[in-house]
Design a protein around this motif. Sequence first.
Motif, PDB file in Angstrom:
ATOM      1  N   VAL A  23       0.829  -1.220   0.000  1.00  0.00           N
ATOM      2  CA  VAL A  23       0.000   0.000   0.000  1.00  0.00           C
ATOM      3  C   VAL A  23       0.859   1.264   0.000  1.00  0.00           C
ATOM      4  CG1 VAL A  23      -1.673   1.376   1.308  1.00  0.00           C
ATOM      5  CG2 VAL A  23      -1.913  -1.116   1.211  1.00  0.00           C
ATOM      6  N   VAL A  24       0.465   2.223  -0.853  1.00  0.00           N
ATOM      7  CA  VAL A  24       0.984   3.589  -0.805  1.00  0.00           C
ATOM      8  C   VAL A  24      -0.206   4.475  -0.462  1.00  0.00           C
ATOM      9  CG1 VAL A  24       2.083   5.475  -2.038  1.00  0.00           C
ATOM     10  CG2 VAL A  24       2.740   3.113  -2.546  1.00  0.00           C
ATOM     11  N   LEU A  25      -0.185   5.067   0.712  1.00  0.00           N
ATOM     12  CA  LEU A  25      -1.305   5.902   1.146  1.00  0.00           C
ATOM     13  C   LEU A  25      -1.283   7.264   0.448  1.00  0.00           C
ATOM     14  CD1 LEU A  25      -1.261   5.208   4.993  1.00  0.00           C
ATOM     15  CD2 LEU A  25      -2.946   4.378   3.343  1.00  0.00           C
ATOM     16  N   PRO A  26      -2.444   7.876   0.294  1.00  0.00           N
ATOM     17  CA  PRO A  26      -2.474   9.222  -0.303  1.00  0.00           C
ATOM     18  C   PRO A  26      -1.839  10.241   0.628  1.00  0.00           C
ATOM     19  CG  PRO A  26      -4.641   8.602   0.528  1.00  0.00           C
ATOM     20  CD  PRO A  26      -3.791   7.367   0.619  1.00  0.00           C
ATOM     21  N   LYS A  27      -1.375  11.350   0.070  1.00  0.00           N
ATOM     22  CA  LYS A  27      -0.777  12.407   0.877  1.00  0.00           C
ATOM     23  C   LYS A  27      -1.875  13.306   1.432  1.00  0.00           C
ATOM     24  CE  LYS A  27       3.599  12.618  -1.666  1.00  0.00           C
ATOM     25  NZ  LYS A  27       4.514  13.482  -2.459  1.00  0.00           N
ATOM     26  N   PHE A  28      -1.784  13.580   2.716  1.00  0.00           N
ATOM     27  CA  PHE A  28      -2.757  14.463   3.360  1.00  0.00           C
ATOM     28  C   PHE A  28      -2.034  15.674   3.949  1.00  0.00           C
ATOM     29  CE2 PHE A  28      -4.681  10.196   3.931  1.00  0.00           C
ATOM     30  CZ  PHE A  28      -5.844  10.386   3.195  1.00  0.00           C
ATOM     31  N   VAL A  29      -2.688  16.804   3.889  1.00  0.00           N
ATOM     32  CA  VAL A  29      -2.150  17.997   4.540  1.00  0.00           C
ATOM     33  C   VAL A  29      -2.224  17.789   6.043  1.00  0.00           C
ATOM     34  CG1 VAL A  29      -2.440  20.486   4.910  1.00  0.00           C
ATOM     35  CG2 VAL A  29      -2.878  19.477   2.647  1.00  0.00           C
ATOM     36  N   LYS A  30      -1.125  18.063   6.732  1.00  0.00           N
ATOM     37  CA  LYS A  30      -1.083  17.852   8.173  1.00  0.00           C
ATOM     38  C   LYS A  30      -2.200  18.638   8.858  1.00  0.00           C
ATOM     39  CE  LYS A  30       2.124  17.728  12.080  1.00  0.00           C
ATOM     40  NZ  LYS A  30       1.881  16.304  12.334  1.00  0.00           N
ATOM     41  N   GLY A  31      -2.944  17.943   9.695  1.00  0.00           N
ATOM     42  CA  GLY A  31      -4.070  18.549  10.389  1.00  0.00           C
ATOM     43  C   GLY A  31      -5.384  18.335   9.666  1.00  0.00           C
ATOM     44  N   GLU A  32      -5.301  17.815   8.407  1.00  0.00           N
ATOM     45  CA  GLU A  32      -6.529  17.568   7.641  1.00  0.00           C
ATOM     46  C   GLU A  32      -6.712  16.083   7.296  1.00  0.00           C
ATOM     47  OE1 GLU A  32      -6.758  20.098   4.250  1.00  0.00           O
ATOM     48  OE2 GLU A  32      -6.343  21.933   5.393  1.00  0.00           O
ATOM     49  N   GLU A  33      -5.982  15.205   8.018  1.00  0.00           N
ATOM     50  CA  GLU A  33      -6.100  13.777   7.765  1.00  0.00           C
ATOM     51  C   GLU A  33      -7.497  13.285   8.153  1.00  0.00           C
ATOM     52  OE1 GLU A  33      -1.851  14.590   9.286  1.00  0.00           O
ATOM     53  OE2 GLU A  33      -3.927  15.169   9.792  1.00  0.00           O
ATOM     54  N   PRO A  34      -8.065  12.374   7.379  1.00  0.00           N
ATOM     55  CA  PRO A  34      -9.386  11.833   7.709  1.00  0.00           C
ATOM     56  C   PRO A  34      -9.314  10.934   8.941  1.00  0.00           C
ATOM     57  CG  PRO A  34      -8.464  10.660   5.841  1.00  0.00           C
ATOM     58  CD  PRO A  34      -7.536  11.813   6.109  1.00  0.00           C
ATOM     59  N   GLU A  35     -10.440  10.678   9.559  1.00  0.00           N
ATOM     60  CA  GLU A  35     -10.487   9.896  10.791  1.00  0.00           C
ATOM     61  C   GLU A  35      -9.921   8.490  10.604  1.00  0.00           C
ATOM     62  OE1 GLU A  35     -13.805   8.242  14.004  1.00  0.00           O
ATOM     63  OE2 GLU A  35     -14.362   9.750  12.507  1.00  0.00           O
ATOM     64  N   TRP A  36     -10.212   7.859   9.444  1.00  0.00           N
ATOM     65  CA  TRP A  36      -9.761   6.470   9.228  1.00  0.00           C
ATOM     66  C   TRP A  36      -8.231   6.353   9.223  1.00  0.00           C
ATOM     67  CZ3 TRP A  36      -6.631   5.382   5.094  1.00  0.00           C
ATOM     68  CH2 TRP A  36      -6.655   6.258   4.002  1.00  0.00           C
ATOM     69  N   PHE A  37      -7.573   7.444   8.857  1.00  0.00           N
ATOM     70  CA  PHE A  37      -6.116   7.445   8.788  1.00  0.00           C
ATOM     71  C   PHE A  37      -5.510   7.128  10.163  1.00  0.00           C
ATOM     72  CE2 PHE A  37      -2.049   9.802   8.977  1.00  0.00           C
ATOM     73  CZ  PHE A  37      -1.383   9.245   7.887  1.00  0.00           C
ATOM     74  N   PHE A  38      -6.150   7.626  11.219  1.00  0.00           N
ATOM     75  CA  PHE A  38      -5.647   7.423  12.581  1.00  0.00           C
ATOM     76  C   PHE A  38      -6.098   6.085  13.168  1.00  0.00           C
ATOM     77  CE2 PHE A  38      -5.866  12.012  11.925  1.00  0.00           C
ATOM     78  CZ  PHE A  38      -4.566  12.369  12.213  1.00  0.00           C
ATOM     79  N   GLU A  39      -6.979   5.394  12.475  1.00  0.00           N
ATOM     80  CA  GLU A  39      -7.462   4.091  12.954  1.00  0.00           C
ATOM     81  C   GLU A  39      -6.613   2.935  12.441  1.00  0.00           C
ATOM     82  OE1 GLU A  39     -11.437   4.159  11.503  1.00  0.00           O
ATOM     83  OE2 GLU A  39     -12.233   5.107  13.318  1.00  0.00           O
ATOM     84  N   LEU A  40      -5.668   3.226  11.564  1.00  0.00           N
ATOM     85  CA  LEU A  40      -4.839   2.172  10.997  1.00  0.00           C
ATOM     86  C   LEU A  40      -3.874   1.609  12.035  1.00  0.00           C
ATOM     87  CD1 LEU A  40      -3.949   3.846   7.570  1.00  0.00           C
ATOM     88  CD2 LEU A  40      -5.655   2.062   7.975  1.00  0.00           C
TER      89      LEU A  40
END
Length: 320
Positions: A23-40
């Motif tokens: 997996v290569v995750l999409p790039k997110f602007v710091k502080g704007e990551e979606p909730e699922w990103f932190f559930e990994l």
Amino acid sequence: MAILGIDEVGRGPLAGPLVVGAVVLPKFVKGEEPEWFFELKDSKKLSARKREALSEIILAEAATGLGFVSAEELDKVGVSEALRLATRRAVKSVQGLHAAFSQIVIDGKVNFLAGTALGKYVTTVVKADDLIREVSAASIIAKVARDRYMVELDSKFPGYGFAKNVGYGTKVHMEAISKLGICPEHRKSYEPCKSLSGFSREKIVRKDTTSLGVRGEEATCQYLVGLGHEILERNFKTKLYEIDIVSVSEGKIYFTEVKYRKNRDFGGGLMAIDAKKRQKMRFAAESFLKYRKEFAQFDPLLAVASVAGENFEVEDWFTI
């Protein structure tokens, strides 16, 4: 810096495939990551429902690849090679999406891409599936994909409880093996399947190698015919040696040794022809000319054909 995360699932079960996720995750602007990103996190620490939900999001949002190695393939090549094969299949799938990454992280201690062009970009990290989100995502999609595969097997081969044990050697599964025997999805190189099947990797490898060699010879024959050769004989044997192909063209007779390689990692055919083998080829050529006197006046030449890949492509043919 984009990371390609890699993790495997299914190393230990008695049945079903080995699966590697990439997996290569999409790039997110710091502080704007979606909730699922932190559930990994490590797929084993997630509920089945949460894994399913995250897998759907990852597959939709990220660049992903899955590499499957069947139970039959695993039996042929062994676990270590199966892990390398599954990893390369998963990475190839990601590369097909033209995903950009500058670093590869593999969970564990072994670089399964060693010996490839990407090997130098790999970092191995123990417990990476719980420390690095890209690897966590890879573990999740691999786990969900394999679990779904095993659920489908449960309906195809009822009685083993594959939907619940996903191929692992639980009490129910072991009792089913004792009662029903093994099915085509069981790993015959693993006990107790090995004892029940009389499995021998040596026999499988020998049979498989012979089959590959024959196909390599057939491809070389077609290649030589395309060059205007007439094939006189295949597998001409003497007490000391065997010539794969004997052919004639423009007043010359060629004795060709065919060398097949699954890939180019191990060099071409010339590397496999040492002085001792060349001497045996000459002896076999002389024996053939005594056997087929009508060709005694022809100019004899020794040759090597290099055949590689799943398509059995003749990469090179040359005299030595």
